[in-house]
Scaffold this active site. Structure first.
Site, PDB file in Angstrom:
ATOM      1  N   LYS A  22       0.845  -1.196   0.000  1.00 32.01           N
ATOM      2  CA  LYS A  22       0.000   0.000   0.000  1.00 32.01           C
ATOM      3  C   LYS A  22       0.878   1.242   0.000  1.00 32.01           C
ATOM      4  O   LYS A  22       2.092   1.175   0.178  1.00 32.01           O
ATOM      5  CB  LYS A  22      -0.918  -0.005   1.225  1.00 32.01           C
ATOM      6  CG  LYS A  22      -0.183   0.025   2.561  1.00 32.01           C
ATOM      7  CD  LYS A  22      -1.160  -0.040   3.727  1.00 32.01           C
ATOM      8  CE  LYS A  22      -0.409  -0.026   5.070  1.00 32.01           C
ATOM      9  NZ  LYS A  22      -1.323  -0.039   6.218  1.00 32.01           N
ATOM     10  N   TYR A  82      17.509  29.091   6.072  1.00 35.18           N
ATOM     11  CA  TYR A  82      16.416  29.764   6.762  1.00 35.18           C
ATOM     12  C   TYR A  82      16.617  29.728   8.279  1.00 35.18           C
ATOM     13  O   TYR A  82      17.042  28.722   8.844  1.00 35.18           O
ATOM     14  CB  TYR A  82      15.086  29.081   6.429  1.00 35.18           C
ATOM     15  CG  TYR A  82      14.593  29.302   5.025  1.00 35.18           C
ATOM     16  CD1 TYR A  82      14.276  30.578   4.569  1.00 35.18           C
ATOM     17  CD2 TYR A  82      14.428  28.233   4.153  1.00 35.18           C
ATOM     18  CE1 TYR A  82      13.811  30.774   3.280  1.00 35.18           C
ATOM     19  CE2 TYR A  82      13.958  28.419   2.861  1.00 35.18           C
ATOM     20  CZ  TYR A  82      13.653  29.690   2.433  1.00 35.18           C
ATOM     21  OH  TYR A  82      13.198  29.891   1.157  1.00 35.18           O
TER      22      TYR A  82
END
Length: 375
Positions: A33, A253
């Site tokens: 999955k 950042y």
């Protein structure tokens, strides 16, 4: 072309599956999955078809993708159908379906299939997510087992805390499951990856390996697990720029990393939009041109920065590997360093190109005990 890629070793996938089936002692549903936990469901299914007893997916869209790609092995809908309108598709594509809620049981009773359906009836043994209560389960098991519209029934449940080796809750769930199936003569399914690796006393006819197929450890890294898993994915990219950073200057950042001394840094084409953890801390291990170094600064959407100060040979175009086979950092090691799980780490991979290493021929005849030496 952007150099970020995930290199997928299909031979390692096969070996991990063979190990899971050997540990289970019966049959094994290969859980693919979520696009095979980020590894590519169709490619992984093709590599395992002819070896795997069945495949497990979360929803009918994932199952149809496999069928239309030519996968003929049984495919189990682990959550069952999410709407009664999916029953004709289950019938048409010959999917196996879980029945895990009362409404699914009732919808199935009203439906007349063209051919008998194969059902996995789920007991809630303590997970308290999906599954019928013990009383409802017993009635449904009896009804389904005698219904001519049903070709076969597997009794299943799911372990909630099998990745906690110091918890006795898995034993509690085992007792609930065995009590509920005591008079049932058909096959059972209980064990997931952590149960297979850490709870050898819990047995079932069908096992459902997921994370371990991809070579990631479901336990804390210091857990005494004797079985060696082969990581299937190697995540890599390249240095695209080199900067000299004066002492006292920050990179990226938020100025999360400030150079304590003059440093040489590499900018790498890899970011959180590719699935690399945004919150990976300074010092997370990476490998550049085969030499261990570290991540520095905050991971941004498309780039991150690494320390090249002690790697004078490294420069633009240098190969950067984030995880893979030992002695590289493994997915489990990176997940722990980043405060996440191997499940989230691998399922989060996106945008990067996937290249595949073909599996060796005659994989089904390989000895999984030889492929997975016991420590």
């Amino acid at each position: 072309m952007r150099p970020a890629r995930a290199l997928i070793d299909l031979g390692a996938l096969q070996d991990n599956y063979l190990l899971a089936r050997r540990l289970g002692g019966g049959k094994a549903v290969a859980v693919i999955k979520a696009d095979a936990y980020g590894h590519g469901a169709v490619h992984c299914a093709r590599a395992l078809e002819g070896i795997a007893d069945a495949f497990g997916v979360a929803c009918i869209e994932e199952a149809i993708e496999l069928r239309e790609a030519g996968i003929s092995a049984p495919i189990l809908l682990l959550e069952g159908f999410l709407d009664a309108d999916e029953l004709p598709l289950i019938d048409r594509y010959a999917f196996w379906t879980a029945v895990a809620s009362p409404w699914q049981r009732d919808a199935l009773a009203r439906y007349t299939p063209a051919a008998p359906l194969h059902v996995w009836l789920k007991l809630d043994s303590g997970m308290h997510r999906l599954g019928l209560s013990p009383d409802d389960f017993a009635r449904a098991l009896q009804q389904l087992s005698s219904d001519p519209k049903i070709g076969s029934v597997v009794a299943m449940s799911h372990l909630a805390r099998a990745d906690e080796l110091d918890s006795d809750f898995s034993e509690t769930q085992r007792q609930v499951f065995e009590a509920a199936t005591r008079d049932f003569t058909g096959p059972t399914s209980f064990n997931n990856s952590p149960a297979l690796l850490g709870w050898p006393g819990i047995r079932s006819d069908w096992v459902r390996p997921g994370l371990m197929l991809y070579g990631a450890n479901p336990f804390p890294l210091d857990a005494p697990i004797p079985h060696v898993l082969r990581p299937v994915m190697q995540l890599e990219s390249k240095v695209i720029a080199v900067r000299d950073l004066p002492a006292g200057e920050a990179v990226g950042y938020g100025a999360r990393f400030t150079a304590p001394v003059p440093m040489r840094i590499g900018v790498v084409a890899m970011g959180y939009a590719d699935g690399y953890p945004q919150l990976a801390p300074n010092g997370t291990p990476v490998v550049v041109d085969g030499v261990a170094t570290r991540l520095i600064g905050r991971v941004s959407m498309d780039m991150l920065t690494v320390d090249l100060t002690d790697l004078p040979q490294a420069g633009v175009g240098s190969a950067v590997v984030f995880w893979g086979h030992q002695p590289l950092p493994t997915p489990s090691q990176i997940a722990q360093a980043c405060g996440t799980s191997g499940y989230a780490l691998l399922c989060g991979i996106k945008r990067v190109r996937r290249d595949y290493i073909a599996a060796p021929a005659a994989a089904a005849t390989r000895d999984p005990a030889a492929a997975h030496a016991l420590g």
